[in-house]
Design a protein around this motif. Structure first.
Motif, PDB file in Angstrom:
ATOM      1  N   CYS A 505      16.219  14.959 -19.584  1.00 19.94           N
ATOM      2  CA  CYS A 505      16.617  13.572 -19.306  1.00 19.94           C
ATOM      3  C   CYS A 505      16.645  13.306 -17.802  1.00 19.94           C
ATOM      4  O   CYS A 505      16.123  12.292 -17.326  1.00 19.94           O
ATOM      5  N   VAL A 506      17.241  14.220 -17.050  1.00 23.93           N
ATOM      6  CA  VAL A 506      17.319  14.033 -15.594  1.00 23.93           C
ATOM      7  C   VAL A 506      15.923  14.074 -14.985  1.00 23.93           C
ATOM      8  O   VAL A 506      15.589  13.259 -14.108  1.00 23.93           O
ATOM      9  N   TYR A 507      15.094  15.000 -15.456  1.00 26.87           N
ATOM     10  CA  TYR A 507      13.739  15.109 -14.878  1.00 26.87           C
ATOM     11  C   TYR A 507      12.915  13.867 -15.208  1.00 26.87           C
ATOM     12  O   TYR A 507      12.108  13.409 -14.396  1.00 26.87           O
ATOM     13  N   GLN A 508      13.120  13.329 -16.384  1.00 24.65           N
ATOM     14  CA  GLN A 508      12.448  12.086 -16.767  1.00 24.65           C
ATOM     15  C   GLN A 508      12.827  10.978 -15.781  1.00 24.65           C
ATOM     16  O   GLN A 508      11.974  10.178 -15.358  1.00 24.65           O
ATOM     17  N   GLU A 509      14.103  10.929 -15.389  1.00 26.61           N
ATOM     18  CA  GLU A 509      14.530   9.929 -14.410  1.00 26.61           C
ATOM     19  C   GLU A 509      13.901  10.195 -13.052  1.00 26.61           C
ATOM     20  O   GLU A 509      13.530   9.259 -12.325  1.00 26.61           O
ATOM     21  N   ARG A 510      13.761  11.477 -12.714  1.00 22.94           N
ATOM     22  CA  ARG A 510      13.093  11.835 -11.453  1.00 22.94           C
ATOM     23  C   ARG A 510      11.627  11.391 -11.471  1.00 22.94           C
ATOM     24  O   ARG A 510      11.094  10.931 -10.467  1.00 22.94           O
ATOM     25  N   LEU A 511      10.992  11.538 -12.603  1.00 25.23           N
ATOM     26  CA  LEU A 511       9.604  11.082 -12.728  1.00 25.23           C
ATOM     27  C   LEU A 511       9.522   9.573 -12.510  1.00 25.23           C
ATOM     28  O   LEU A 511       8.632   9.067 -11.813  1.00 25.23           O
ATOM     29  N   MET A 512      10.466   8.848 -13.107  1.00 24.71           N
ATOM     30  CA  MET A 512      10.460   7.391 -12.937  1.00 24.71           C
ATOM     31  C   MET A 512      10.723   7.011 -11.483  1.00 24.71           C
ATOM     32  O   MET A 512      10.073   6.109 -10.937  1.00 24.71           O
ATOM     33  N   ARG A 559      14.800  23.021  -5.205  1.00 28.93           N
ATOM     34  CA  ARG A 559      14.175  24.229  -5.776  1.00 28.93           C
ATOM     35  C   ARG A 559      14.753  24.530  -7.159  1.00 28.93           C
ATOM     36  O   ARG A 559      14.026  24.858  -8.092  1.00 28.93           O
ATOM     37  N   VAL A 560      16.076  24.421  -7.275  1.00 27.97           N
ATOM     38  CA  VAL A 560      16.719  24.728  -8.557  1.00 27.97           C
ATOM     39  C   VAL A 560      16.299  23.708  -9.614  1.00 27.97           C
ATOM     40  O   VAL A 560      16.102  24.050 -10.782  1.00 27.97           O
ATOM     41  N   ARG A 561      16.141  22.464  -9.204  1.00 25.81           N
ATOM     42  CA  ARG A 561      15.766  21.392 -10.129  1.00 25.81           C
ATOM     43  C   ARG A 561      14.285  21.437 -10.482  1.00 25.81           C
ATOM     44  O   ARG A 561      13.834  20.808 -11.452  1.00 25.81           O
ATOM     45  N   GLY A 562      13.493  22.211  -9.705  1.00 17.63           N
ATOM     46  CA  GLY A 562      12.054  22.274  -9.983  1.00 17.63           C
ATOM     47  C   GLY A 562      11.313  21.083  -9.412  1.00 17.63           C
ATOM     48  O   GLY A 562      10.329  20.614  -9.982  1.00 17.63           O
ATOM     49  N   ALA A 574       7.537  19.441 -15.243  1.00 17.49           N
ATOM     50  CA  ALA A 574       7.556  18.340 -16.218  1.00 17.49           C
ATOM     51  C   ALA A 574       6.982  18.805 -17.552  1.00 17.49           C
ATOM     52  O   ALA A 574       7.582  18.573 -18.616  1.00 17.49           O
ATOM     53  N   GLU A 575       5.863  19.485 -17.494  1.00 19.24           N
ATOM     54  CA  GLU A 575       5.221  19.883 -18.746  1.00 19.24           C
ATOM     55  C   GLU A 575       6.013  20.979 -19.454  1.00 19.24           C
ATOM     56  O   GLU A 575       6.075  21.011 -20.686  1.00 19.24           O
ATOM     57  N   ALA A 576       6.643  21.854 -18.670  1.00 18.13           N
ATOM     58  CA  ALA A 576       7.485  22.888 -19.290  1.00 18.13           C
ATOM     59  C   ALA A 576       8.656  22.258 -20.037  1.00 18.13           C
ATOM     60  O   ALA A 576       9.150  22.822 -21.022  1.00 18.13           O
ATOM     61  N   LEU A 577       9.081  21.081 -19.579  1.00 15.88           N
ATOM     62  CA  LEU A 577      10.190  20.390 -20.238  1.00 15.88           C
ATOM     63  C   LEU A 577       9.710  19.471 -21.362  1.00 15.88           C
ATOM     64  O   LEU A 577      10.514  18.777 -21.991  1.00 15.88           O
TER      65      LEU A 577
END
Lengths: 584, 390
Positions: A505-512, A559-562, A574-577
């Protein structure tokens, strides 16, 4: 299907038509509900202007909503924020989420825009578009009075209708989706209110298992000093935290130019309680009841609002703060954004905010009059237009709530990297830096904080997707809520699975954010925190934040967040998630 | 980070929970650190830490008697151990057992629970906010296993179902127990004149309580009433490191600054209200008081399994009353059950949880009641064992 209804109602206000989405089981596994599912539905259109007819305004419950799981009576609202330009979201209590579920909907997606003002009446049969011109300009109290009898009612006030960028959506009188200006998003659709009623119970796979999980959670609530202790939220509301931030020299005062407020003791929650004899007004399935109201129905300010309508604007009268928060509720205005904007104006103009001026300016903000026009554009635009951008205490354009980051370095990092802008609930750093849960951490150190904040962000994103209220996680954790989720849905999940959903969910927001042009430059704090010290405490100092240390901690977080060195998403992460690299 | 990891390993050693070199602590922010880089368990533990993405991980080979205790419990409960003490009920829920010592087994269990028991025996626990969390979980697991082992032995003796292996393990575990202490520390004399003096006395009494083995450092709490203010240890504070971790809570409720106070603030306030002569309160988790509080000889009790909530039978152990009650302020909270018991007594045991003792002028009296009651419970435990032929 247990837990979910499997149906999301769609309503187009241009054509006044409706439809139904049926998310696949795989979609619900990846994005269980609430914040995660709303983000998933928002992402394909997040690049549109916030007021574009095709920009959705999304209301999303979750699998736990309406099941009786403690603190699960939440609904998440999401769209693109007119205030920040970023994806905006807010969680609201009240009965909106449970009512949607009992009307057999997991959520609601609004698109289109109506020239005429409409109300949406939602039942298990779908949505009815109702002319609402008679309510144009009405404050929220008038709307609630005019439309009795619904299980839940959410509406906007004059602030949204007059274009205030920090307009809120008020829910069931005492609750609101306050942050990010989502009320304006709703008003842009020509929608004045949502009225919801239903009568279908949510299907639970294992009622006994849910009862056992609930007992575990309630036991932890009862053992939590913050939630149910004699000085905790159950008795005093979240405003109980004000004494703590005052004692730790973390109470934003004078637009964050100071961190101690001499009159804090007279403005605290016990002082208000002694004068107004409030009672808690819990949301459905909430054993804490952190929202308080007086016998005559007035709302009492919570932590951020009481602090900001007293210390931040140097107001020593807590009763004025009560008037201000109730006025904000009637006008449909985010009180945190309003207070920070007022504090910026006071700093820039050098004019104090007396009682009459304060209430008058709040009204002007909602009605778009005089200085209110500028205040309604938020602290960042106000400060820029008045030539003093440094006076805007905002992050990504969102006004900072009532904790000073010079007194807690995890908080500083959490503020900076929060995907929606300044927020202390996205990673709940107050839990360990102030409230010592699950254990205490050194609040004046960045050591270990990058990973701590990342993990906590994942947890809170998962919480927002179940959903469960943030304060619940001052006592319980994903371990206990995973058992509730398993019992409700019949799907065996562990805490780690929910944490992974939160991370997604957080990474999706980062993508946006990246798609909208946000970079590391936006993951930052106002210069004031690096330049000026906070006020000295009894036996400690609160120096300015060390910029190099902050940047090093932020780099570790990336770094921790990828993320890459510029805070941007990486395709492999992103793809790993399980996230698409490009929105489509 | 290295220094912090080493400090927690040292604390486990000081508490007698793990020998030197037997406590592996790993921590990570964006890179992994370790207190024992050459430790044979490091690779497995680090792989688990990375898989869990946790901030820290402890992987501990416990010292005796915990090693013997866990070895035996694993034979009896090969998949999951469910102790009945308060810490387990509240925080741990149960103790999963992994069949092999591998990163996969460790990770699988720790994705669901706060701690896991692995072959060796080893105890593993992660921390999301650092190594202290892992340390606390390992301490709790040791305590829970200890209580369960001795409680089960007594119950099995009573019902004639002990096994030779169990008796052997019992004898070995007992041989590793430190002796009961009859000496008492000379603590500061009261009445205390001001808050500073009271707080110094609290620091001293807290250290003594840990040193005498009457509480594991992260548990228990302590308070002192001075005027209309209760000075009380903060939630999650170490009784042997209370400096800066004491809250002042006005009894008139005029401030919420004590929001960080112990979860038992309400119980302490209730005790002071019930017994106006009480000036200070000491709460520890002495093991045999907890074990005896759980021991029930009533066959087919309809409340079995619920006795920690509302056991209806008046009971005593070590001369002190035993009361039910859960942590905190819920409807079954010990804030309701404990104050009435301490209105006319100087010590009371909360079933499955621990012992509360009061003093009228200073902590000497409270400490003496705490230590004397624990010693009496220990004597009573072994008398019952002997009487049952164990």
């Amino acid at each position: 299907m247990h837990g979910w209804t499997g149906s999301i109602l769609t309503a187009d206000l241009t054509t006044r038509t409706q439809g139904v989405l049926h998310p696949s089981e795989e979609t619900l596994r990846l994005f269980p509900g609430g914040r995660a599912l709303a983000g998933h539905l928002l992402r394909p259109r997040v690049g549109l202007p916030w007021d574009h007819p095709d920009m959705p305004v999304i209301f999303m419950a979750g699998p736990l909503t309406g099941t009786g799981a403690p603190c699960s009576g939440r609904c998440h609202v999401a769209s693109r924020s007119p205030l920040t330009g970023a994806p905006g979201d807010a969680s609201t209590g009240g009965n909106l989420g449970p009512a949607l579920k009992s009307a057999s909907w997991d959520g609601l997606v609004l698109t289109g825009a109506s020239d005429a003002l409409l109300g949406l009446e939602i039942t298990s049969g779908g949505v009815r578009f109702v002319e609402a011109e008679a309510l144009r300009g009405a404050d929220t109290e008038a709307v609630f009075t005019a439309l009795p009898g619904w299980d839940s009612l959410a509406c906007v006030g004059p602030a949204a209708e007059n274009g205030a960028l920090s307009a809120s959506i008020v829910v069931d009188r005492l609750q609101a989706a306050e942050r990010c200006g989502l009320g304006l998003c709703l008003a842009a659709k020509g929608c004045k209110y949502l009225a919801v009623s239903g009568e279908r119970p949510v299907s639970v796979a294992d009622p006994n298992g849910l009862a056992a999980a609930n007992r575990d959670i309630l036991r932890l609530f009862n053992a939590s000093p913050a939630l149910r202790g004699p000085l905790g939220f159950h008795r005093f509301g979240t405003a109980a935290l004000c004494d703590l931030t005052a004692a730790r020299s973390m109470m934003p005062t004078d637009n964050f130019r100071h961190t101690r407020f001499e009159q804090a003791g007279g403005c605290n929650a016990p002082a208000l309680a002694a004068r107004l004899l409030p009672a808690s007004a819990p949301c459905p399935s909430c054993p804490v009841g952190c929202v308080q109201r007086t016998g005559d129905g007035r709302l009492l300010p919570g932590f951020d609002v009481l602090s900001h309508f007293t210390a931040l604007i140097r107001n020593p009268d807590p009763l004025l703060a009560v008037e201000a928060v109730n006025l904000c509720a009637r006008l449909g205005l985010d009180p945190v954004s309003a207070a920070v904007s007022l504090a910026a104006l006071a700093e820039i103009t050098g004019r104090a905010l007396g009682p009459e001026r304060l209430l008058g300016l709040l009204e002007d903000t909602a009605l778009g009059r005089g200085d209110g026009r500028l205040l309604g554009r938020g602290a960042r635009r106000l400060a820029e237009e008045l030539g003093k951008p440094d006076a805007a205490m905002t992050i990504k354009g969102l006004e900072i709530p009532a904790c000073d980051p010079r007194g807690a370095y995890g908080l500083a990092l959490a503020y900076a990297v929060s995907t929606r802008g300044a927020c202390h609930q996205r990673a709940l750093p107050l839990a360990h830096e102030l409230l010592r849960k699950p254990v205490a951490t050194d609040r004046f150190s960045f050591l270990g904080k990058a990973r701590i904040i990342k993990l906590a962000e994942d947890q809170m994103a998962a919480a927002d997707s179940l959903p469960a209220c943030a304060p619940a996680f001052l006592a319980a954790g994903l371990e206990e809520y995973a058992r509730a989720f398993t019992a409700v849905t019949g799907l065996s999940v562990a805490a780690g699975d929910l944490a992974l959903a939160g991370e997604r969910c957080v990474y999706q927001e980062r993508l946006m954010l990246a798609e909208l042009g946000f970079t590391a430059q936006d993951d930052d704090l106002p210069e004031r925190f690096f330049r000026e010290p906070g006020d000295q405490g009894e036996d400690f100092e609160a120096p300015p934040l060390d910029r190099e240390e902050f940047l090093a901690a932020r780099a570790r977080y990336y770094r921790v967040r990828g993320l890459d060195d510029n805070g941007l998403p990486r395709r492999d992460t992103a793809e790993a998630l399980g996230l698409a690299w490009t929105a489509s | 980070m290295d220094r912090i990891l080493k400090s927690f390993a040292a604390r486990l050693a000081a508490a007698g929970l793990a020998g030197p070199g037997d406590a592996l602590f790993l921590g990570q922010d964006d890179a992994v650190a370790c207190n024992e880089p050459g430790h044979p368990d490091r690779d497995v533990a680090e792989a688990a830490l990375r898989a869990l993405q946790a901030s820290a991980l402890a992987c501990v080979r416990p010292a005796e008697p915990y090693r013997t205790i866990l070895d035996f419990l694993l034979t009896r409960h090969p998949e999951i151990i469910t102790p009945g003490d308060c810490e387990t009920r509240l925080f741990l829920h149960d103790l999963p057992v992994a069949r092999d010592f591998s990163a996969e087994a460790m990770t699988g269990a720790l994705r669901r629970r706060k701690g896991v028991i692995l072959p060796g025996p080893r105890l593993a626990a992660p921390g999301s906010v650092g190594p202290e969390q892992a340390f606390v979980t390992v301490s709790s697991m040791c305590f829970a296993a200890f209580v369960l082992f001795f409680e089960e032995y007594l119950d099995d003796l009573r019902h004639g179902r002990t096994t030779p292996e169990q008796r052997e393990a019992f004898a070995r575990a007992v041989s590793h127990l430190p002796g009961a202490r009859a000496d008492r520390p000379a603590l500061a004399r009261g009445p205390f004149q001001d808050a500073a003096q009271a707080r110094r006395a609290m620091l001293e009494a807290g250290r003594a309580t840990v040193a005498f083995g009457l509480v594991d450092s992260y548990f228990g709490n302590i308070s002192c009433k001075l005027g209309g203010v209760v000075h009380i240890s903060q939630t999650g504070s170490s009784l042997d490191e209370l400096a800066g971790c004491i809250d002042a809570c006005p009894l008139d409720g005029s401030s919420c600054a004590g929001l960080t106070a112990s979860s038992e603030l309400a119980a302490h306030a209730g005790i002071y209200a019930a017994d106006p002569t009480a000036a200070c309160i000491l709460h520890g988790h002495p093991r045999f008081a907890v074990i005896l509080s759980l021991d029930c000889d009533l066959p087919d009790c309809p409340d079995r399994g619920r006795c920690h909530l509302d056991c209806p039978r008046p009971r005593r152990a070590g001369g002190a009353p035993v009361v039910p009650g859960e942590v905190g302020t819920g409807p079954r909270g010990l804030c309701h059950t404990l104050p009435p018991a301490l209105a006319s007594e100087r010590a009371a045991i909360v079933l499955g949880h621990g012992l509360f003792a009061t003093g009228r002028t200073d902590f000497n009296e409270a400490f003496a009641h705490l230590a004397d009651t624990e010693n009496a419970c220990r004597e009573e435990y072994f008398r019952r064992v002997r009487d049952l032929g164990g």
